[in-house]
Scaffold this motif. Structure first.
Motif, short mmCIF file in Angstrom:
data_model
loop_
_atom_site.label_atom_id
_atom_site.label_comp_id
_atom_site.label_asym_id
_atom_site.label_seq_id
_atom_site.Cartn_x
_atom_site.Cartn_y
_atom_site.Cartn_z
N LEU A 36 0.82 -1.20 0.00
CA LEU A 36 0.00 0.00 0.00
C LEU A 36 0.86 1.26 0.00
N ALA A 37 0.42 2.24 -0.77
CA ALA A 37 1.07 3.55 -0.80
C ALA A 37 0.01 4.61 -0.99
N GLU A 38 0.42 5.87 -0.96
CA GLU A 38 -0.55 6.95 -1.14
C GLU A 38 -1.31 6.78 -2.45
N ARG A 39 -0.59 6.43 -3.51
CA ARG A 39 -1.24 6.26 -4.82
C ARG A 39 -2.20 5.08 -4.81
N THR A 40 -1.77 3.94 -4.23
CA THR A 40 -2.61 2.76 -4.29
C THR A 40 -3.84 2.87 -3.40
N ILE A 41 -3.72 3.56 -2.27
CA ILE A 41 -4.93 3.71 -1.46
C ILE A 41 -5.89 4.71 -2.12
N ALA A 42 -5.35 5.68 -2.85
CA ALA A 42 -6.22 6.59 -3.60
C ALA A 42 -6.97 5.83 -4.70
N LEU A 43 -6.28 4.94 -5.39
CA LEU A 43 -6.95 4.12 -6.40
C LEU A 43 -7.99 3.21 -5.76
N GLY A 44 -7.68 2.69 -4.57
CA GLY A 44 -8.65 1.88 -3.85
C GLY A 44 -9.88 2.68 -3.49
N GLN A 45 -9.67 3.93 -3.07
CA GLN A 45 -10.81 4.78 -2.75
C GLN A 45 -11.65 5.06 -3.99
N GLN A 46 -11.01 5.23 -5.13
CA GLN A 46 -11.75 5.42 -6.38
C GLN A 46 -12.63 4.22 -6.66
N ARG A 47 -12.09 3.01 -6.51
CA ARG A 47 -12.87 1.80 -6.78
C ARG A 47 -14.02 1.67 -5.79
N ARG A 48 -13.77 2.02 -4.53
CA ARG A 48 -14.83 1.89 -3.53
C ARG A 48 -15.94 2.92 -3.77
N ASP A 51 -17.97 1.25 -6.33
CA ASP A 51 -18.55 -0.03 -5.92
C ASP A 51 -18.26 -0.25 -4.44
N PRO A 52 -19.26 -0.21 -3.58
CA PRO A 52 -19.03 -0.29 -2.13
C PRO A 52 -18.35 -1.56 -1.65
N VAL A 53 -18.38 -2.65 -2.44
CA VAL A 53 -17.71 -3.88 -2.00
C VAL A 53 -16.30 -3.99 -2.58
N ALA A 54 -15.87 -2.99 -3.32
CA ALA A 54 -14.51 -2.96 -3.86
C ALA A 54 -13.64 -2.11 -2.94
N GLY A 55 -12.40 -1.91 -3.35
CA GLY A 55 -11.49 -1.04 -2.61
C GLY A 55 -10.33 -1.73 -1.96
N ASN A 86 -10.74 -0.95 1.80
CA ASN A 86 -11.90 -1.73 2.25
C ASN A 86 -11.42 -3.02 2.92
N PRO A 87 -10.77 -2.92 4.08
CA PRO A 87 -10.19 -4.11 4.70
C PRO A 87 -11.23 -5.16 5.11
N LEU A 88 -12.42 -4.75 5.53
CA LEU A 88 -13.43 -5.75 5.93
C LEU A 88 -13.84 -6.63 4.76
N GLU A 89 -14.06 -6.02 3.60
CA GLU A 89 -14.44 -6.83 2.44
C GLU A 89 -13.26 -7.70 2.00
N GLY A 90 -12.04 -7.15 2.07
CA GLY A 90 -10.87 -7.97 1.77
C GLY A 90 -10.74 -9.13 2.73
N GLY A 91 -11.10 -8.91 3.99
CA GLY A 91 -11.08 -9.98 4.97
C GLY A 91 -12.07 -11.07 4.66
N ARG A 92 -13.25 -10.68 4.16
CA ARG A 92 -14.25 -11.69 3.80
C ARG A 92 -13.78 -12.54 2.62
N VAL A 93 -13.12 -11.91 1.66
CA VAL A 93 -12.56 -12.66 0.54
C VAL A 93 -11.50 -13.64 1.05
#
Length: 432
Positions: A36-48, A51-55, A86-93
Motif C-alpha cells: 500500500l502507498a498513497e497512490r494505491t490507497i487513492a486508487l482503492g478509494q476510487q474503486r470503492r 462499488d461499495p464492495v470494492a477497494g 476496504n479491509p473488511l471486504e478484503g477480509g471476507r474474501v
C-alpha cells in the motif's frame, strides 16, 4: 530467543514467486506483504466510490490463492495491508479462500484508519500550507496506524491479519513485538523493530533490485531476485539474509541504501510507534548475503498521526500517437505543435512531449481539468492527427479518468480509534 520474519511484497505490483519461495523453504514464523502507498490507497478509494464492495487490493484474491496454501502448510502467520480502502471486504474474501482450503485459521481485520469523519478541514495540508477544505471535495482520509493497532489481532490468535493504512514498518514491528514479548511503550524495542521493518518493507530493494545500476553497481540474477528475511533476537539485533539459490545480493551496500530510503531526518524518522534515530546503527557482514544490524535508538512516539487525505482533483487525459522511420522525431514534434495550437484558445495547458529516438518515437499529450469536455477535445485532437497531421502517425491511445489528489496532514492520536474484527470459519467477532 530469535524469530524469523520475511518480506513477501514491497508494493502492490510485486512478484509472487519470491514470497512463495520464502513460505516453502524459508523457515519463517511470519511473512509480511507491504502493498500500500498513497497512490494505491487513492486508487482503492476510487474503486470503492464506484462499488461499495470494492477497494481492497485488486490482486488480493490471486496473490492469496497462491500464498495461503503454503502459509497454512508451513504454519506461517501472514500480515498485510492489502485491505487498502476496504479491509473488511478484503477480509471476507480471505476468509472464503481459507474456507475453500478447509482451514479454520482465523482472519483478523484491523480497521480505524478511516478518519474522514474526524478530520479537521481547517487543518493545513503539508504540501500546500492551505486548509484542507480549499482543495475541493474531500473523499477519503486514512491515518497511519501503528503496531499497537495490530497487536490485539495477534493476541486473539489470528493467522492472517489484514489491515488498511498502517505505517509500513509497523506491519513488521507488531509480529516481532508479539513473538519476542516486547513492550511497545519502550522506545528501544520499538526502534529496533521499526528499523527491521524499514529495511524489509521494500522487499527486493534490500536484495539488490532497486540498487542495481549496470556498470556501476552490478547485481547478479535479477530475473530470479530473492526477497529478504531477518532473524531478530530479543535484544533487537537482527541478521538479514536471503535464500540460497536466489538471485540478487544482500550486503552492506544494499542495506545502507535501503537504510536511508525515504528518510527525511536520519536522527528523527517519525513513525506512529517511535521517533527513530539511525545515527548509531552498525552494519556487519557475516558471510555471503548475511548482514547483522544493531544500534537502533528511539524516542517516545508522537502524539499525532499522519493522515493521507484524498480529494477530487478533476480528471486527466493522456493521449499518444507514434511515428516511425526517417524523420520520425521531427514529424512527432510538428504533431505536438499542431495540437498545442489547436488547444491554445482553451483553458487547457497541456503537457506536450516527444519520447523516443530519431526514427521511433511517441508524442504524448497530457492535461488535467475539472471540465471533462475539454479533456475529450484534447484526446480528439490527437486522434485527428491520423489524417490531419504529419505523415505516418499510428497507434493512437487516449485514456480519460478521474484524478484523486493526495495531500497529508496530522490528527491527534486520541481521535483515532482502531478496532479488530475476527473472521473465524462460520462466524465473526470483535477482538477486545
Amino acid at each position: 530467543m530469535t524469530t524469523r520474519i520475511g518480506s513477501g511484497a514491497g508494493f502492490a505490483g510485486d512478484r509472487v514467486e519470491p514470497a512463495e519461495d520464502l513460505l516453502a523453504r524459508g523457515g519463517l514464523d511470519d511473512l509480511v506483504l507491504e502493498c500500500l502507498a498513497e497512490r494505491t490507497i487513492a486508487l482503492g478509494q476510487q474503486r470503492r466510490l464506484a462499488d461499495p464492495v470494492a477497494g481492497y487490493d485488486r490482486r488480493l484474491p490471486s496473490r492469496f490463492a497462491r500464498l495461503l496454501p503454503l502459509a497454512v502448510e508451513h504454519g506461517v502467520r501472514v500480515v498485510t495491508n492489502m485491505g487498502a480502502a476496504n479491509p473488511l471486504e478484503g477480509g471476507r474474501v480471505t476468509r472464503g479462500l481459507l474456507d475453500s482450503l478447509g482451514s479454520t485459521a482465523a482472519v483478523a481485520v484491523v480497521t480505524g484508519d478511516d478518519v474522514l469523519a474526524e478530520l479537521d478541514l481547517d487543518a493545513p495540508a503539508w504540501e500546500t500550507g492551505r486548509p484542507l477544505r480549499e482543495h475541493g471535495e474531500i473523499v477519503s482520509a486514512n491515518a497511519y496506524l501503528g503496531a499497537d493497532a495490530i497487536l490485539p489481532a495477534l493476541d486473539a490468535g489470528a493467522r492472517v491479519v489484514l489491515t488498511g493504512r498502517v505505517a509500513d514498518p509497523s506491519l513488521f514491528l507488531a509480529p516481532l513485538a508479539h513473538r519476542l514479548g516486547w513492550d511497545l511503550a519502550d522506545p528501544s524495542a520499538a526502534a529496533a523493530g521499526t528499523l527491521v521493518g524499514h529495511l524489509l518493507e521494500c522487499a527486493g530493494q534490500l536484495t539488490g533490485g532497486y540498487f542495481a545500476d549496470p556498470g556501476r553497481k552490478d547485481v547478479p540474477g535479477l530475473a530470479r531476485l530473492g526477497f529478504p528475511f531477518a532473524d531478530v533476537e530479543s535484544d533487537g539485533s537482527a541478521t538479514f539474509g536471503k535464500l540460497p539459490g536466489t538471485g540478487g545480493m544482500l550486503n552492506r551496500a544494499t542495506v545502507r541504501e535501503q537504510l536511508l530510503y525515504e528518510i527525511t531526518d536520519p536522527g528523527a524518522y517519525r513513525t506512529p510507534d517511535v521517533s527513530l534515530d539511525l545515527f548509531g546503527v552498525g552494519l556487519d557482514e557475516r558471510g555471503p548475503d548475511r548482514v547483522r544490524v544493531t544500534g537502533a535508538r528511539g524516542r517516545a512516539r508522537p502524539d499525532e498521526l499522519k493522515v493521507s487525505v484524498g480529494y477530487r482533483a478533476g480528471s486527466k487525459v493522456e493521449a499518444e500517437i507514434s511515428y516511425a522511420g526517417p524523420g520520425a522525431h521531427a514529424r512527432a514534434a510538428l504533431a505536438g505543435e499542431i495540437v498545442a495550437q489547436r488547444l491554445s484558445g482553451t483553458a487547457l495547458r497541456p503537457r506536450v512531449e516527444v519520447r523516443g529516438g530519431p526514427e521511433d518515437c511517441r508524442l504524448r499529450v497530457a492535461a488535467t481539468s475539472h471540465d471533462v469536455a475539454l479533456l475529450e477535445l484534447a484526446g480528439d485532437e490527437v486522434e485527428a492527427l491520423y489524417t490531419n497531421g504529419p505523415a505516418g502517425g499510428g497507434g493512437v491511445r487516449v485514456h480519460l479518468g478521474e484524478v484523486v489528489g493526495i495531500v497529508s496532514t496530522l490528527i491527534p492520536r486520541a481521535r483515532v480509534r482502531a478496532g479488530v474484527t475476527i473472521l473465524e470459519a462460520g462466524r465473526a467477532r470483535t477482538a477486545s
